[in-house]
Write a protein that holds these residues in place. Structure first.
Motif, short mmCIF file in Angstrom:
data_model
loop_
_atom_site.label_atom_id
_atom_site.label_comp_id
_atom_site.label_asym_id
_atom_site.label_seq_id
_atom_site.Cartn_x
_atom_site.Cartn_y
_atom_site.Cartn_z
N ASP A 37 0.82 -1.22 0.00
CA ASP A 37 0.00 0.00 0.00
C ASP A 37 0.85 1.26 0.00
O ASP A 37 0.49 2.28 0.59
CB ASP A 37 -0.97 0.01 1.19
N GLY A 38 2.00 1.20 -0.68
CA GLY A 38 2.91 2.33 -0.74
C GLY A 38 2.33 3.55 -1.42
O GLY A 38 2.81 4.66 -1.23
N GLY A 39 1.30 3.36 -2.20
CA GLY A 39 0.70 4.48 -2.89
C GLY A 39 -0.18 5.36 -2.03
O GLY A 39 -0.56 6.46 -2.44
N VAL A 40 -0.49 4.89 -0.81
CA VAL A 40 -1.38 5.66 0.06
C VAL A 40 -0.78 7.03 0.37
O VAL A 40 -1.44 8.06 0.22
CB VAL A 40 -1.68 4.89 1.37
N GLU A 41 0.47 7.05 0.79
CA GLU A 41 1.10 8.33 1.13
C GLU A 41 1.27 9.21 -0.10
O GLU A 41 1.12 10.42 -0.03
CB GLU A 41 2.43 8.10 1.83
N ALA A 42 1.59 8.59 -1.24
CA ALA A 42 1.74 9.36 -2.47
C ALA A 42 0.40 9.96 -2.89
O ALA A 42 0.35 11.13 -3.30
CB ALA A 42 2.30 8.48 -3.58
N ARG A 43 -0.68 9.19 -2.79
CA ARG A 43 -2.01 9.73 -3.12
C ARG A 43 -2.36 10.86 -2.16
O ARG A 43 -2.94 11.87 -2.56
CB ARG A 43 -3.07 8.64 -3.07
N SER A 44 -2.04 10.68 -0.90
CA SER A 44 -2.34 11.70 0.10
C SER A 44 -1.57 12.98 -0.20
O SER A 44 -2.14 14.08 -0.16
CB SER A 44 -1.99 11.18 1.50
N LEU A 50 -2.17 18.90 -5.35
CA LEU A 50 -3.08 19.24 -6.44
C LEU A 50 -4.37 19.87 -5.90
O LEU A 50 -5.00 20.67 -6.60
CB LEU A 50 -3.38 18.00 -7.29
N GLY A 51 -4.73 19.54 -4.67
CA GLY A 51 -5.90 20.15 -4.06
C GLY A 51 -5.73 21.65 -3.84
O GLY A 51 -6.72 22.38 -3.75
N PRO A 101 -14.85 16.28 -1.60
CA PRO A 101 -15.04 15.64 -0.29
C PRO A 101 -14.13 14.42 -0.09
O PRO A 101 -13.54 14.25 0.98
CB PRO A 101 -16.52 15.24 -0.29
N ILE A 102 -13.99 13.60 -1.11
CA ILE A 102 -13.11 12.44 -1.01
C ILE A 102 -11.66 12.89 -0.95
O ILE A 102 -10.87 12.41 -0.14
CB ILE A 102 -13.33 11.48 -2.20
N ASN A 103 -11.31 13.83 -1.81
CA ASN A 103 -9.93 14.33 -1.86
C ASN A 103 -9.51 14.92 -0.52
O ASN A 103 -8.36 14.74 -0.08
CB ASN A 103 -9.80 15.39 -2.96
N SER A 104 -10.42 15.60 0.15
CA SER A 104 -10.10 16.20 1.45
C SER A 104 -9.79 15.11 2.49
O SER A 104 -8.88 15.27 3.32
CB SER A 104 -11.25 17.07 1.95
N ARG A 105 -10.52 14.01 2.43
CA ARG A 105 -10.23 12.90 3.34
C ARG A 105 -8.89 12.26 3.01
O ARG A 105 -8.09 11.98 3.89
CB ARG A 105 -11.35 11.85 3.28
N VAL A 106 -8.64 12.04 1.72
CA VAL A 106 -7.39 11.41 1.29
C VAL A 106 -6.20 12.28 1.70
O VAL A 106 -5.16 11.76 2.11
CB VAL A 106 -7.40 11.15 -0.23
N ALA A 107 -6.32 13.58 1.60
CA ALA A 107 -5.23 14.50 1.94
C ALA A 107 -4.80 14.36 3.39
O ALA A 107 -3.66 14.64 3.73
CB ALA A 107 -5.63 15.94 1.64
N TRP A 109 -4.77 11.50 5.10
CA TRP A 109 -4.28 10.16 5.39
C TRP A 109 -2.77 10.11 5.53
O TRP A 109 -2.04 10.88 4.92
CB TRP A 109 -4.67 9.17 4.30
N SER A 110 -2.33 9.14 6.30
CA SER A 110 -0.91 8.78 6.37
C SER A 110 -0.84 7.26 6.46
O SER A 110 -1.87 6.60 6.64
CB SER A 110 -0.24 9.43 7.58
#
Length: 148
Positions: A37-44, A50-51, A101-107, A109-110
């Motif tokens: 799940d290494g992409g979690v931090e990159a997506r965050s 980008l947000g 709304p989803i992007n704000s939650r993802v931002a 995350w760690s």
């Protein structure tokens, strides 16, 4: 002046389409294939960066499209420009209602603080994003056709 505005609009919207297309087709799928799940931090991180940038880019694109549409009102191709500007408005509304709304939650995350349903959330964001990319590609196409 109208020609300069048309070219600037096409370039700005085209670059935005390129970024969003790359995120949808290349970046996020690559991140999703990272082990553990290494992409979690990159997506965050991407959601945070980008947000902050994309709202200005989207709104700026709408303003440019609306200005171009106003200047060409009644001319040949004006309906294409107006339709393109309207599609950009649709993309902004989609962004605010569905993606932000989803992007704000993802931002937020760690690696240590990811909800159990994180894959479903990013999958939902990705599906909405694909639709948004289709909308802005169509807007860009209408602008490009109107330009020529």
């Amino acid at each position: 002046m109208q020609d300069v505005l048309a070219v600037v609009t096409v370039v700005v919207v085209g670059l935005m389409v390129g970024v969003e297309f790359a995120v949808a087709v290349f970046v996020n799928p690559i991140l999703d294939r990272l082990p553990n799940d290494g992409g979690v931090e990159a997506r965050s991180d991407g959601a945070r960066v980008l947000g902050r940038v994309m709202p200005f880019w989207y709104i700026g694109s709408v303003v440019l499209g609306a200005a171009w549409s106003t200047l060409t009102w009644g001319d040949a191709g004006a309906s294409l420009v107006a339709a393109g500007a309207a599609l950009l408005v649709v993309s902004v509304v989609m962004s605010i209602l569905l993606l932000v709304p989803i992007n704000s939650r993802v931002a937020a995350w760690s690696q240590e603080g990811v909800p159990a349903d994180w894959k479903q959330q990013v999958g939902r964001w990705d599906r909405f994003h694909y639709v948004r990319v289709g909308v802005i590609v169509l807007a860009f196409t209408l602008f490009a056709v109107a330009l020529v």
